[in-house]
Design a protein around this motif. Sequence first.
Motif, PDB file in Angstrom:
ATOM      1  N   ALA A 190      -2.163  -6.240   2.369  1.00  0.00           N
ATOM      2  CA  ALA A 190      -2.884  -5.408   3.337  1.00  0.00           C
ATOM      3  C   ALA A 190      -1.927  -4.540   4.144  1.00  0.00           C
ATOM      4  O   ALA A 190      -2.200  -3.351   4.382  1.00  0.00           O
ATOM      5  CB  ALA A 190      -3.710  -6.299   4.269  1.00  0.00           C
ATOM      6  N   ALA A 191      -0.788  -5.096   4.564  1.00  0.00           N
ATOM      7  CA  ALA A 191       0.179  -4.324   5.345  1.00  0.00           C
ATOM      8  C   ALA A 191       0.766  -3.188   4.516  1.00  0.00           C
ATOM      9  O   ALA A 191       0.943  -2.061   5.013  1.00  0.00           O
ATOM     10  CB  ALA A 191       1.292  -5.240   5.856  1.00  0.00           C
ATOM     11  N   LEU A 192       1.060  -3.462   3.242  1.00  0.00           N
ATOM     12  CA  LEU A 192       1.566  -2.400   2.363  1.00  0.00           C
ATOM     13  C   LEU A 192       0.504  -1.333   2.141  1.00  0.00           C
ATOM     14  O   LEU A 192       0.813  -0.129   2.134  1.00  0.00           O
ATOM     15  CB  LEU A 192       2.008  -2.990   1.030  1.00  0.00           C
ATOM     16  N   ALA A 193      -0.730  -1.753   1.939  1.00  0.00           N
ATOM     17  CA  ALA A 193      -1.818  -0.789   1.715  1.00  0.00           C
ATOM     18  C   ALA A 193      -1.990   0.137   2.914  1.00  0.00           C
ATOM     19  O   ALA A 193      -2.342   1.317   2.764  1.00  0.00           O
ATOM     20  CB  ALA A 193      -3.118  -1.531   1.427  1.00  0.00           C
ATOM     21  N   ASN A 194      -1.728  -0.401   4.121  1.00  0.00           N
ATOM     22  CA  ASN A 194      -1.861   0.396   5.348  1.00  0.00           C
ATOM     23  C   ASN A 194      -0.548   1.075   5.753  1.00  0.00           C
ATOM     24  O   ASN A 194      -0.477   1.694   6.814  1.00  0.00           O
ATOM     25  CB  ASN A 194      -2.335  -0.497   6.495  1.00  0.00           C
ATOM     26  N   ASN A 195       0.499   0.911   4.905  1.00  0.00           N
ATOM     27  CA  ASN A 195       1.824   1.481   5.205  1.00  0.00           C
ATOM     28  C   ASN A 195       2.311   1.074   6.594  1.00  0.00           C
ATOM     29  O   ASN A 195       2.863   1.872   7.356  1.00  0.00           O
ATOM     30  CB  ASN A 195       1.776   3.016   5.075  1.00  0.00           C
ATOM     31  N   ASP A 196       2.104  -0.204   6.903  1.00  0.00           N
ATOM     32  CA  ASP A 196       2.449  -0.761   8.207  1.00  0.00           C
ATOM     33  C   ASP A 196       3.885  -1.283   8.159  1.00  0.00           C
ATOM     34  O   ASP A 196       4.135  -2.429   7.763  1.00  0.00           O
ATOM     35  CB  ASP A 196       1.458  -1.890   8.537  1.00  0.00           C
ATOM     36  N   VAL A 197       4.825  -0.459   8.569  1.00  0.00           N
ATOM     37  CA  VAL A 197       6.247  -0.801   8.473  1.00  0.00           C
ATOM     38  C   VAL A 197       6.572  -2.067   9.251  1.00  0.00           C
ATOM     39  O   VAL A 197       7.169  -3.020   8.721  1.00  0.00           O
ATOM     40  CB  VAL A 197       7.129   0.359   8.982  1.00  0.00           C
ATOM     41  N   ASP A 198       6.190  -2.105  10.515  1.00  0.00           N
ATOM     42  CA  ASP A 198       6.512  -3.261  11.351  1.00  0.00           C
ATOM     43  C   ASP A 198       5.763  -4.503  10.889  1.00  0.00           C
ATOM     44  O   ASP A 198       6.307  -5.610  10.901  1.00  0.00           O
ATOM     45  CB  ASP A 198       6.191  -2.964  12.817  1.00  0.00           C
ATOM     46  N   GLY A 199       4.525  -4.304  10.495  1.00  0.00           N
ATOM     47  CA  GLY A 199       3.715  -5.436  10.064  1.00  0.00           C
ATOM     48  C   GLY A 199       4.254  -6.113   8.825  1.00  0.00           C
ATOM     49  O   GLY A 199       4.373  -7.343   8.770  1.00  0.00           O
ATOM     50  N   VAL A 200       4.614  -5.325   7.819  1.00  0.00           N
ATOM     51  CA  VAL A 200       5.106  -5.924   6.575  1.00  0.00           C
ATOM     52  C   VAL A 200       6.481  -6.556   6.796  1.00  0.00           C
ATOM     53  O   VAL A 200       6.799  -7.603   6.199  1.00  0.00           O
ATOM     54  CB  VAL A 200       5.133  -4.886   5.431  1.00  0.00           C
ATOM     55  N   ALA A 201       7.291  -5.955   7.666  1.00  0.00           N
ATOM     56  CA  ALA A 201       8.601  -6.544   7.963  1.00  0.00           C
ATOM     57  C   ALA A 201       8.442  -7.911   8.611  1.00  0.00           C
ATOM     58  O   ALA A 201       9.132  -8.877   8.251  1.00  0.00           O
ATOM     59  CB  ALA A 201       9.399  -5.614   8.866  1.00  0.00           C
ATOM     60  N   ALA A 202       7.514  -8.021   9.554  1.00  0.00           N
ATOM     61  CA  ALA A 202       7.284  -9.299  10.229  1.00  0.00           C
ATOM     62  C   ALA A 202       6.714 -10.340   9.268  1.00  0.00           C
ATOM     63  O   ALA A 202       7.089 -11.518   9.317  1.00  0.00           O
ATOM     64  CB  ALA A 202       6.336  -9.096  11.411  1.00  0.00           C
ATOM     65  N   LEU A 203       5.829  -9.914   8.399  1.00  0.00           N
ATOM     66  CA  LEU A 203       5.223 -10.837   7.436  1.00  0.00           C
ATOM     67  C   LEU A 203       6.256 -11.388   6.462  1.00  0.00           C
ATOM     68  O   LEU A 203       6.269 -12.588   6.157  1.00  0.00           O
ATOM     69  CB  LEU A 203       4.096 -10.138   6.678  1.00  0.00           C
ATOM     70  N   LEU A 204       7.114 -10.517   5.949  1.00  0.00           N
ATOM     71  CA  LEU A 204       8.141 -10.981   5.016  1.00  0.00           C
ATOM     72  C   LEU A 204       9.151 -11.886   5.711  1.00  0.00           C
ATOM     73  O   LEU A 204       9.644 -12.848   5.122  1.00  0.00           O
ATOM     74  CB  LEU A 204       8.852  -9.784   4.370  1.00  0.00           C
ATOM     75  N   GLU A 205       9.453 -11.575   6.960  1.00  0.00           N
ATOM     76  CA  GLU A 205      10.375 -12.426   7.721  1.00  0.00           C
ATOM     77  C   GLU A 205       9.792 -13.832   7.856  1.00  0.00           C
ATOM     78  O   GLU A 205      10.500 -14.837   7.710  1.00  0.00           O
ATOM     79  CB  GLU A 205      10.617 -11.814   9.108  1.00  0.00           C
ATOM     80  N   GLU A 206       8.480 -13.913   8.118  1.00  0.00           N
ATOM     81  CA  GLU A 206       7.814 -15.219   8.221  1.00  0.00           C
ATOM     82  C   GLU A 206       7.734 -15.909   6.858  1.00  0.00           C
ATOM     83  O   GLU A 206       8.013 -17.106   6.722  1.00  0.00           O
ATOM     84  CB  GLU A 206       6.400 -15.023   8.773  1.00  0.00           C
ATOM     85  N   HIS A 207       7.366 -15.132   5.846  1.00  0.00           N
ATOM     86  CA  HIS A 207       7.119 -15.669   4.508  1.00  0.00           C
ATOM     87  C   HIS A 207       8.391 -16.202   3.853  1.00  0.00           C
ATOM     88  O   HIS A 207       8.348 -17.181   3.099  1.00  0.00           O
ATOM     89  CB  HIS A 207       6.511 -14.549   3.648  1.00  0.00           C
ATOM     90  N   LEU A 208       9.513 -15.569   4.151  1.00  0.00           N
ATOM     91  CA  LEU A 208      10.774 -15.910   3.485  1.00  0.00           C
ATOM     92  C   LEU A 208      11.726 -16.678   4.396  1.00  0.00           C
ATOM     93  O   LEU A 208      12.940 -16.595   4.243  1.00  0.00           O
ATOM     94  CB  LEU A 208      11.442 -14.626   2.962  1.00  0.00           C
TER      95      LEU A 208
END
Length: 219
Positions: A190-208
């Motif tokens: 969803a974050a990638l689909a919305n081109n949400d730079v900060d959102g996807v960065a935070a999600l990957l930081e949590e996920h990994l």
Amino acid sequence: MTVAVDGSDAPQSARDRVYEWVRDEIIKGALPAGRFLDEAWISELVGTSRTPVREAFHRLNSERFIDLLPRRGAQVRSVTARELEEVYASRRLIEGHAARTLCLANAGAPSQLDELASQMEEAGRAQDWFTVARLDRAFHRSIVDANGNSILTELYDALRSRQQRVAVRALQIRPQRVPEIDRQHRAIIAALANNDVDGVAALLEEHLRPIPEITAALG
């Protein structure tokens, strides 16, 4: 529809067949840490001479799947907490850069992510950790590959086998994390689909981020 995962139609050498069989059995846990591997047994099982087995052992040793011990042979290595932490740290660097680049380019989410996420959810319900790890790698590699930087993709591919082994071991230790992992994958899409730079960065930081209970179990 089933998304192909790292498929290749190229014929395999005997060495590659031995390497892939031993690697996959180690990843699955069928060849557990501490087990000694007999060249004659593997050559008979895979249907090769012993020379390709020795060659495969050298590659497996270089990738830290086995140790080659003088006068004792090949022994399967354990996955350590440090190895898990280093794999995840490397992934955060590569995947974080790739995801931010996609968002800044307004590229959206790679088209195959939804199907890969669905396949992972199905494999997770079946507790098929080897398939979950294989699909998980394909999911994250799709993000890296969509970045269009071939050198970055090559660097990421170098993590492949250790990434899968670490993932399987983590799932074996804490299978109850699977629903949370599935949720994170859907949020990343969803974050990638919305081109949400900060959102996807935070999600990957949590996920990994390594889970303390898993690193403690690995010692």
